[in-house]
Design a protein around this motif. Structure first.
Motif, short mmCIF file in Angstrom:
data_model
loop_
_atom_site.label_atom_id
_atom_site.label_comp_id
_atom_site.label_asym_id
_atom_site.label_seq_id
_atom_site.Cartn_x
_atom_site.Cartn_y
_atom_site.Cartn_z
N LEU A 154 -55.88 30.64 -30.54
CA LEU A 154 -55.07 31.39 -31.10
C LEU A 154 -54.80 32.55 -30.94
CD1 LEU A 154 -57.45 29.88 -34.46
CD2 LEU A 154 -55.35 29.85 -33.07
N THR A 155 -55.89 32.53 -29.91
CA THR A 155 -54.84 34.80 -29.57
C THR A 155 -54.01 35.06 -28.49
OG1 THR A 155 -56.63 34.84 -27.53
CG2 THR A 155 -57.74 35.32 -29.43
N ILE A 156 -54.00 33.65 -27.91
CA ILE A 156 -52.52 34.06 -27.91
C ILE A 156 -50.83 34.20 -27.82
CG2 ILE A 156 -51.36 32.43 -24.87
CD1 ILE A 156 -54.19 33.65 -23.85
N LYS A 157 -50.29 34.86 -27.47
CA LYS A 157 -49.34 35.02 -27.72
C LYS A 157 -47.88 35.07 -26.73
CE LYS A 157 -51.15 38.84 -29.84
NZ LYS A 157 -51.41 40.48 -30.42
N ALA A 158 -48.67 35.60 -26.06
CA ALA A 158 -47.02 35.06 -24.75
C ALA A 158 -47.59 34.18 -23.02
CB ALA A 158 -47.03 36.40 -23.90
N LEU A 212 -55.11 39.01 -20.68
CA LEU A 212 -55.37 37.03 -21.92
C LEU A 212 -55.75 38.67 -22.56
CD1 LEU A 212 -58.05 35.25 -19.41
CD2 LEU A 212 -56.01 34.78 -21.17
N LYS A 213 -56.51 39.61 -22.94
CA LYS A 213 -56.78 39.93 -24.11
C LYS A 213 -55.71 40.82 -24.77
CE LYS A 213 -61.81 42.10 -23.06
NZ LYS A 213 -62.03 42.75 -21.74
N MET A 214 -55.12 41.07 -23.95
CA MET A 214 -53.79 41.21 -24.53
C MET A 214 -52.93 40.17 -25.13
SD MET A 214 -51.90 44.34 -22.32
CE MET A 214 -50.39 43.91 -23.24
N GLY A 215 -53.08 39.15 -25.40
CA GLY A 215 -52.81 38.15 -25.65
C GLY A 215 -52.03 36.95 -24.75
N ILE A 216 -51.59 37.40 -23.29
CA ILE A 216 -50.45 36.32 -22.33
C ILE A 216 -51.80 35.66 -21.58
CG2 ILE A 216 -49.27 37.14 -20.47
CD1 ILE A 216 -49.29 40.35 -21.73
N TYR A 217 -51.45 34.86 -21.25
CA TYR A 217 -51.90 33.29 -20.60
C TYR A 217 -51.33 32.97 -19.58
CZ TYR A 217 -53.74 28.46 -19.41
OH TYR A 217 -53.78 27.58 -18.29
N ILE A 218 -51.03 33.27 -18.54
CA ILE A 218 -50.86 32.77 -17.39
C ILE A 218 -50.98 31.33 -16.84
CG2 ILE A 218 -49.85 33.83 -15.01
CD1 ILE A 218 -50.49 35.92 -15.82
N THR A 219 -50.03 30.30 -16.15
CA THR A 219 -50.08 29.05 -15.36
C THR A 219 -49.19 29.04 -15.28
OG1 THR A 219 -51.04 27.30 -16.26
CG2 THR A 219 -48.82 28.05 -17.54
N ASN A 220 -49.25 28.33 -14.21
CA ASN A 220 -47.99 27.69 -13.01
C ASN A 220 -46.99 26.32 -13.40
OD1 ASN A 220 -48.88 29.46 -10.73
ND2 ASN A 220 -50.61 28.64 -11.25
N ALA A 221 -46.11 26.34 -13.36
CA ALA A 221 -45.33 24.95 -13.70
C ALA A 221 -45.83 24.15 -13.14
CB ALA A 221 -43.48 24.95 -13.57
N VAL A 222 -46.06 24.12 -11.34
CA VAL A 222 -46.71 22.94 -11.00
C VAL A 222 -47.87 23.09 -10.19
CG1 VAL A 222 -46.59 22.17 -8.09
CG2 VAL A 222 -43.87 22.76 -9.75
N LYS A 223 -48.84 22.02 -10.38
CA LYS A 223 -49.43 22.02 -10.67
C LYS A 223 -50.43 21.88 -9.20
CE LYS A 223 -49.77 22.58 -15.14
NZ LYS A 223 -50.50 24.24 -15.15
N THR A 224 -49.73 21.06 -8.23
CA THR A 224 -49.54 21.43 -6.72
C THR A 224 -49.56 22.02 -6.37
OG1 THR A 224 -47.96 19.15 -6.97
CG2 THR A 224 -50.52 17.57 -7.69
N CYS A 271 -48.35 23.43 -25.21
CA CYS A 271 -48.47 23.19 -27.44
C CYS A 271 -50.72 23.05 -27.30
CB CYS A 271 -48.84 21.43 -26.94
SG CYS A 271 -47.00 20.95 -26.50
N LEU A 272 -51.59 24.17 -26.26
CA LEU A 272 -52.60 24.24 -27.13
C LEU A 272 -52.10 25.83 -27.66
CD1 LEU A 272 -54.70 23.79 -23.49
CD2 LEU A 272 -54.28 22.44 -25.79
N PHE A 273 -51.08 26.41 -27.76
CA PHE A 273 -51.28 27.49 -28.04
C PHE A 273 -50.28 27.69 -29.24
CE2 PHE A 273 -52.05 27.76 -23.44
CZ PHE A 273 -53.17 29.13 -23.23
N PRO A 274 -50.78 27.64 -30.90
CA PRO A 274 -49.64 27.51 -31.61
C PRO A 274 -49.24 29.00 -32.00
CG PRO A 274 -52.53 27.77 -32.89
CD PRO A 274 -52.22 27.28 -31.23
N ASN A 275 -49.66 29.89 -31.73
CA ASN A 275 -49.08 31.66 -31.47
C ASN A 275 -48.26 31.98 -31.20
OD1 ASN A 275 -50.62 31.25 -34.58
ND2 ASN A 275 -52.45 32.21 -33.62
N VAL A 276 -48.02 31.56 -29.86
CA VAL A 276 -47.30 32.37 -29.29
C VAL A 276 -45.73 32.14 -29.55
CG1 VAL A 276 -45.72 31.37 -26.86
CG2 VAL A 276 -47.89 30.97 -27.21
N LYS A 277 -45.21 33.62 -29.22
CA LYS A 277 -43.93 34.54 -30.00
C LYS A 277 -43.17 33.94 -28.40
CE LYS A 277 -46.31 37.74 -32.78
NZ LYS A 277 -46.13 38.80 -33.54
N VAL A 278 -43.26 34.24 -27.03
CA VAL A 278 -42.52 34.68 -26.14
C VAL A 278 -43.06 33.24 -25.04
CG1 VAL A 278 -41.93 35.89 -24.13
CG2 VAL A 278 -41.93 37.08 -26.36
#
Length: 197
Positions: free
Chosen positions: A27-31, A76-88, A112-119
């Protein structure tokens, strides 16, 4: 919520798929910033060791955009989650379409895990391709027009009410070579930071 456990529950456990093994309140993730591909050594990924290679370029980009960050926890505290498109990890210079397709169910479930994403920031062409493959299922067309990223930077593109921002790759040695792309990525991140304030 543990991201890795959640995604393995939703999509399944697969050999060679690297997922972010972190506890996070979704719920804390906005981007969300989607990078291209996981590194061959998981310790060099965003949530690996404090001096991980992926953070060596990412943190300066965020700092250049005005963010007071020194670690992935600060990000993460700023509400920014970083991930990779390709997981291999990639095995050749170019990332094959099949690698994107293998990782797609995980990326789709992850978004889909982050309902409050704006960007959602698409950091590089692979991230853009993966995002298109997901969104085409519902829209039947590309959300982002098929023109150069620099031409799209002033456009406001939305998908299901979320601002989608194509930008440039934020990891790897090449980012240090192309100064104009560093400048543009930093400006794009600054725009994202304004939106999620």
């Amino acid at each position: 919520m543990n991201i890795k456990k959640e995604l393995e529950t939703k999509v399944g456990i697969a050999n060679g798929i690297y997922l972010n093994n972190i506890e996070i309140d979704p719920l804390t993730i906005k981007a969300i910033m989607i990078n291209e591909v996981v590194p061959s050594d998981p310790l060099q990924d965003f949530y690996g060791t404090p001096g991980a290679n992926y953070l060596k370029t990412t943190i300066p980009l965020l700092q250049g955009a005005g963010a007071e960050v020194h670690s992935i926890q600060d990000i993460l505290k700023m509400g920014i989650y970083i991930t990779n498109a390709v997981k291999t990890p990639k095995t050749e210079y170019a990332i094959k379409k099949s690698s994107i397709e293998t990782s797609l169910p995980y990326l789709e479930a992850e978004l889909c895990l982050f309902p409050n994403v704006k960007v959602i920031m698409l950091m590089g062409d692979v991230a853009k391709k993966a995002f298109h493959m997901i969104t085409k299922k519902s829209t039947k067309k590309n959300v982002i027009p098929a023109v150069s990223t620099y031409k799209l930077r002033s456009s406001e593109i939305y998908y299901e009410g979320i601002r989608v921002m194509p930008s440039y790759i934020m990891t790897g040695g090449n980012i240090l070579i192309e100064k104009s792309k560093v400048t543009m990525a930093t400006e794009d991140i600054a725009t994202m930071l304004e939106i999620i304030k």
